[in-house]
Write a protein that holds these residues in place. Structure first.
Motif, PDB file in Angstrom:
ATOM      1  N   ASP A 147       2.808  52.694  44.402  1.00  0.00           N
ATOM      2  CA  ASP A 147       2.740  52.117  45.738  1.00  0.00           C
ATOM      3  C   ASP A 147       1.836  52.916  46.682  1.00  0.00           C
ATOM      4  O   ASP A 147       2.282  53.408  47.721  1.00  0.00           O
ATOM      5  N   PRO A 148       0.548  53.065  46.363  1.00  0.00           N
ATOM      6  CA  PRO A 148      -0.345  53.799  47.273  1.00  0.00           C
ATOM      7  C   PRO A 148      -0.680  52.958  48.501  1.00  0.00           C
ATOM      8  O   PRO A 148      -0.631  51.727  48.476  1.00  0.00           O
TER       9      PRO A 148
ATOM     10  N   GLY B 134      -0.300  43.185  49.659  1.00  0.00           N
ATOM     11  CA  GLY B 134      -0.511  43.642  51.024  1.00  0.00           C
ATOM     12  C   GLY B 134      -1.759  44.459  51.235  1.00  0.00           C
ATOM     13  O   GLY B 134      -1.879  45.140  52.262  1.00  0.00           O
ATOM     14  N   PHE B 135      -2.713  44.389  50.305  1.00  0.00           N
ATOM     15  CA  PHE B 135      -3.937  45.175  50.415  1.00  0.00           C
ATOM     16  C   PHE B 135      -5.072  44.334  51.002  1.00  0.00           C
ATOM     17  O   PHE B 135      -5.172  43.123  50.732  1.00  0.00           O
ATOM     18  N   ALA B 136      -5.925  44.987  51.754  1.00  0.00           N
ATOM     19  CA  ALA B 136      -7.247  44.460  52.080  1.00  0.00           C
ATOM     20  C   ALA B 136      -8.238  45.140  51.142  1.00  0.00           C
ATOM     21  O   ALA B 136      -8.174  46.365  50.951  1.00  0.00           O
ATOM     22  N   CYS B 137      -9.128  44.377  50.542  1.00  0.00           N
ATOM     23  CA  CYS B 137      -9.941  44.888  49.435  1.00  0.00           C
ATOM     24  C   CYS B 137     -11.430  44.760  49.718  1.00  0.00           C
ATOM     25  O   CYS B 137     -11.875  43.777  50.327  1.00  0.00           O
ATOM     26  N   PHE B 138     -12.179  45.753  49.234  1.00  0.00           N
ATOM     27  CA  PHE B 138     -13.632  45.746  49.325  1.00  0.00           C
ATOM     28  C   PHE B 138     -14.198  46.225  47.988  1.00  0.00           C
ATOM     29  O   PHE B 138     -13.665  47.153  47.377  1.00  0.00           O
ATOM     30  N   TYR B 139     -15.276  45.576  47.580  1.00  0.00           N
ATOM     31  CA  TYR B 139     -15.820  45.807  46.241  1.00  0.00           C
ATOM     32  C   TYR B 139     -17.330  45.958  46.307  1.00  0.00           C
ATOM     33  O   TYR B 139     -18.004  45.288  47.100  1.00  0.00           O
TER      34      TYR B 139
ATOM     35  N   TYR C  75      -6.785  49.007  50.873  1.00  0.00           N
ATOM     36  CA  TYR C  75      -5.848  49.702  51.757  1.00  0.00           C
ATOM     37  C   TYR C  75      -4.829  48.707  52.279  1.00  0.00           C
ATOM     38  O   TYR C  75      -5.109  47.517  52.421  1.00  0.00           O
ATOM     39  N   LYS C  76      -3.635  49.189  52.559  1.00  0.00           N
ATOM     40  CA  LYS C  76      -2.570  48.347  53.098  1.00  0.00           C
ATOM     41  C   LYS C  76      -2.922  48.000  54.548  1.00  0.00           C
ATOM     42  O   LYS C  76      -3.053  48.891  55.391  1.00  0.00           O
ATOM     43  N   HIS C  77      -3.070  46.715  54.846  1.00  0.00           N
ATOM     44  CA  HIS C  77      -3.448  46.340  56.211  1.00  0.00           C
ATOM     45  C   HIS C  77      -2.302  46.546  57.192  1.00  0.00           C
ATOM     46  O   HIS C  77      -2.516  46.497  58.405  1.00  0.00           O
ATOM     47  N   SER C  78      -1.114  46.809  56.689  1.00  0.00           N
ATOM     48  CA  SER C  78      -0.009  47.162  57.575  1.00  0.00           C
ATOM     49  C   SER C  78      -0.060  48.626  57.995  1.00  0.00           C
ATOM     50  O   SER C  78       0.616  49.025  58.955  1.00  0.00           O
ATOM     51  N   ARG C  79      -0.861  49.433  57.295  1.00  0.00           N
ATOM     52  CA  ARG C  79      -0.963  50.859  57.593  1.00  0.00           C
ATOM     53  C   ARG C  79      -2.304  51.257  58.204  1.00  0.00           C
ATOM     54  O   ARG C  79      -2.389  52.280  58.895  1.00  0.00           O
ATOM     55  N   PHE C  80      -3.350  50.496  57.916  1.00  0.00           N
ATOM     56  CA  PHE C  80      -4.690  50.858  58.383  1.00  0.00           C
ATOM     57  C   PHE C  80      -5.421  49.622  58.890  1.00  0.00           C
ATOM     58  O   PHE C  80      -5.142  48.493  58.463  1.00  0.00           O
TER      59      PHE C  80
END
Length: 656
Positions: free
Chosen positions: A276-277, A302-307, A322-327
């Motif tokens: 759960d990172p 719950g992640f926002a992703c970039f590739y 990254y978790k959009h609830s945290r960042f």
């Protein structure tokens, strides 16, 4: 019996297949093994079994007897390597009943059954085969409903109840194992002595969580009642499937089934979900798998992703989630290391640099926390081209310098993740950690420390400058356009700029006090002036020459003050840590670096202490000997040829 033992041994020890049911008859199977290997295994089995017999007894004569075992294999997130003990206690391997013997007789009459099954069919109805000196066992026809055949009953709740067990491990539920009845003596039956029980993978590959929050600097922070924004960062090279299929010779130790993407994907996702990172940095992410499977799954988590895919014809790349609830995202900067026409930057590797703003709970009120810069990259593998590796890292550091630099000239906290294809204490590693490297004349293979090519007569050497000025990156790993003058009021002009004025009227009228500069103020040179300039120009040009010499001295620097999360050594085992194991040789090439405050330098090694970004914990790594016990990487337990790296950090929260 030879074929029976060999097939049993392979079915027990090989990985399960998500795409195929293994309905093996423990008889001759064409194309599966060579007779010599079967005979050797049988002989070893008989010798081991004979040693366990009481004195005065001997091994009964071996008859051609076969047993049919039908197993469905777990799919999805319930994949688990079984052991022989699981096989012997599995509810699917039940005691023989009259109806089952009739089914075996029907199978024996089939044209597809071999001689061994025919022999079994001729056994009397009351006879069964004894396994391991216990209750008689036989195989059953597979059920039509959902089964967990091939191992004992699986209790999925164990995963949530016991976080110490790794995410992708599933324990066998002992309560579902039927009691073992006393063995019944059977006349003319062949005793089946099992091979020694295999150690479960989750016990071999046990990884401890190391709590570093008891360090003095962190305790001091707690004593001041200063809150911390805590988060976890994972870095993981997940092994692109295209690379597996292009380099199958690297994975000859693996059963083909465990290299299948349909097998590997659930294991990888389960592992990530367990730890759960909050920030996830992935390398070797295949493009079609990312868009079709990984990104949709990560978004559900719950992640926002970039590739960023590698340039050229490559099909894999890097991803940062990254978790959009945290960042919240402040800025994103993808990096392509390929530069046309530059030999030192002619490869297709890429990177990603993000600037993230931590999201604080509303309950904290008027509080603030610094933005966080997260970088992820996968550097060139080729051990002979350390010059390319160094140039790629310099470009990455220049991008981090641009993204993480504050308006005051300092830096936001930085976390650098990736597969750097360089070992600890190599020149490239020291450059990142110590902030400086003298590379001029260094053999290119030595930069990464992966292999030793010192015996070669001719090897590429690094020469200064490592990259041309046209790249726009200084020897301090900063973009030229962002560099500020060293002294206010002082300007430095390049030779190309000054050459524009070599024939203008002002340049042709040389004042008596002006020192002659060839190519700039010698539009109308005279012999006497040239001779005089040879004497008078030296003192005046000393500063310019020293500046140029510094530019070409072969020393590169950066000012980010980065240190490694891991120590790269396991003191309790007295062995180095490893993050990957190519061709059976363990090495550390994956890293998580983070910003810290330098305190002093000893013997060229910079020492650090935690600053605003504090290391709170990390997931321990393994040693080479432990991974060898698990048949290296990948294996049925770990579905990549790299181990994941995981660290917990805390960012200081201040009042507005």
């Amino acid at each position: 019996m030879t074929d029976a033992f060999f097939t049993c041994r392979k079915n027990v020890l090989l990985a399960k297949s998500p795409s195929t049911q293994i309905e093996g008859v423990f008889a001759a199977t064409a194309g599966r093994s060579v007779p010599e290997e079967q005979q050797a295994l049988l002989q070893q089995w008989l010798e081991d079994g004979a040693g366990n017999l009481p004195a005065g007894e001997s091994v009964p004569a071996v008859r051609k007897v076969s047993v049919t075992l039908t197993s469905d294999w777990l799919e999805g997130s319930e994949l688990l390597m079984t052991s022989l003990s699981d096989l012997n206690t599995s509810p699917e391997v039940t005691r023989c009943a009259d109806q089952q013997l009739l089914e075996l007789n029907a199978l024996a009459s089939s044209e597809l059954q071999g001689h061994a099954v025919a022999e079994l069919a001729r056994l009397p109805a009351e006879e069964t085969v004894t396994v391991a000196g216990s209750a008689p066992w036989a195989a059953v026809v597979p059920q039509t409903d959902h089964q967990t055949a091939g191992c004992a009953g699986v209790n999925v709740e164990v995963l949530n109840d016991d976080p110490a067990v790794l995410a992708w491990s599933l324990a066998c539920d002992a309560e579902t194992v039927p009691p073992v009845l006393p063995a019944q003596p059977i006349q003319d039956a062949v005793p089946f002595y099992p091979v020694p029980t295999e150690v479960p993978y989750h016990e071999i590959l046990w990884r401890d969580w190391e709590d570093l929050s008891v360090q003095p600097c962190v305790l001091e922070q707690v004593s001041k009642n200063t809150p911390l924004f805590e988060f976890r960062v994972m870095s993981y090279n997940i092994l692109a499937q295209d690379l597996v299929e292009q380099g199958l010779d690297l994975y000859v130790h693996c059963h083909p089934d465990i290299l299948n993407w349909n097998y590997r994907l659930p294991n990888l996702l389960q592992e990530i979900q367990h730890w759960d990172p909050d920030v996830l940095c992935l390398q070797e992410v295949q493009e079609n798998h990312y868009w079709e499977q990984l990104e949709p799954t990560f978004k559900e988590m719950g992640f926002a992703c970039f590739y960023k895919r590698r340039t050229g014809a490559k099909t894999d790349g890097c991803a940062v989630c990254y978790k959009h609830s945290r960042f919240q995202l402040i800025s994103l900067s993808p990096i392509e290391y390929f530069r046309p026409g530059l030999d030192v930057l002619n490869r297709d590797n890429v990177g990603l640099v993000l600037l993230l703003q931590p999201v604080l709970p509303e309950s904290l009120g008027l509080k603030a926390v610094s933005p966080l810069c997260v970088a992820n990259t996968h550097v060139l593998f080729n051990p002979r081209r350390g010059d390319i590796k160094l140039a790629q890292v310099a470009l990455l550091l220049a991008e981090i310098d641009k993204i993480a630099r504050t308006t005051e000239g300092s830096y936001y906290p930085v976390i650098l993740c990736g597969d750097l294809n360089s070992v600890p204490d190599s020149p490239l590693y020291k450059f990142i950690r110590n902030g400086e490297l003298s590379y001029h004349g260094m053999p290119a293979w030595k930069v990464s420390g992966q292999e030793d090519f010192s015996q070669q007569l001719y090897s590429r050497k690094l020469l200064a400058p490592l990259w041309p000025s046209s790249l726009g990156v200084t020897d301090k790993c900063q973009y030229v356009t962002l560099c500020q003058p060293k002294k206010l009021g002082r300007r430095e002009y390049s030779r190309d700029f000054l050459l524009q004025f070599r024939f203008c009227e002002v340049a042709c009228e040389r004042p008596p006090q002006l020192v002659l500069l060839e190519g700039v103020t010698d539009a109308k040179p005279v012999a006497s002036a040239r001779e005089h300039s040879a004497v008078t120009a030296v003192p005046k040009r000393h500063h310019s020459l020293s500046f140029l010499a510094k530019q070409c001295s072969g020393v590169i620097q950066h000012g980010l003050n980065l240190t490694s999360v891991y120590s790269h050594f396991l003191p309790q085992r007295g062995r180095p840590e490893v993050t990957t194991m190519p061709m059976g040789l363990g090495a550390t090439v994956d890293y998580i670096f983070y910003s810290a405050e330098p305190v002093e330098s000893k013997a060229g090694r910079r020492l650090y202490k935690d600053g605003p970004l504090k290391l709170l914990g990390r997931l321990s790594l393994l040693s080479e000997d432990v991974l060898l016990m698990a048949n290296g990487l990948p294996n049925p337990f770990c579905s990549s040829d790299h181990l994941c790296l995981l660290a917990s950090f805390g960012l200081e929260i201040s009042s507005l």
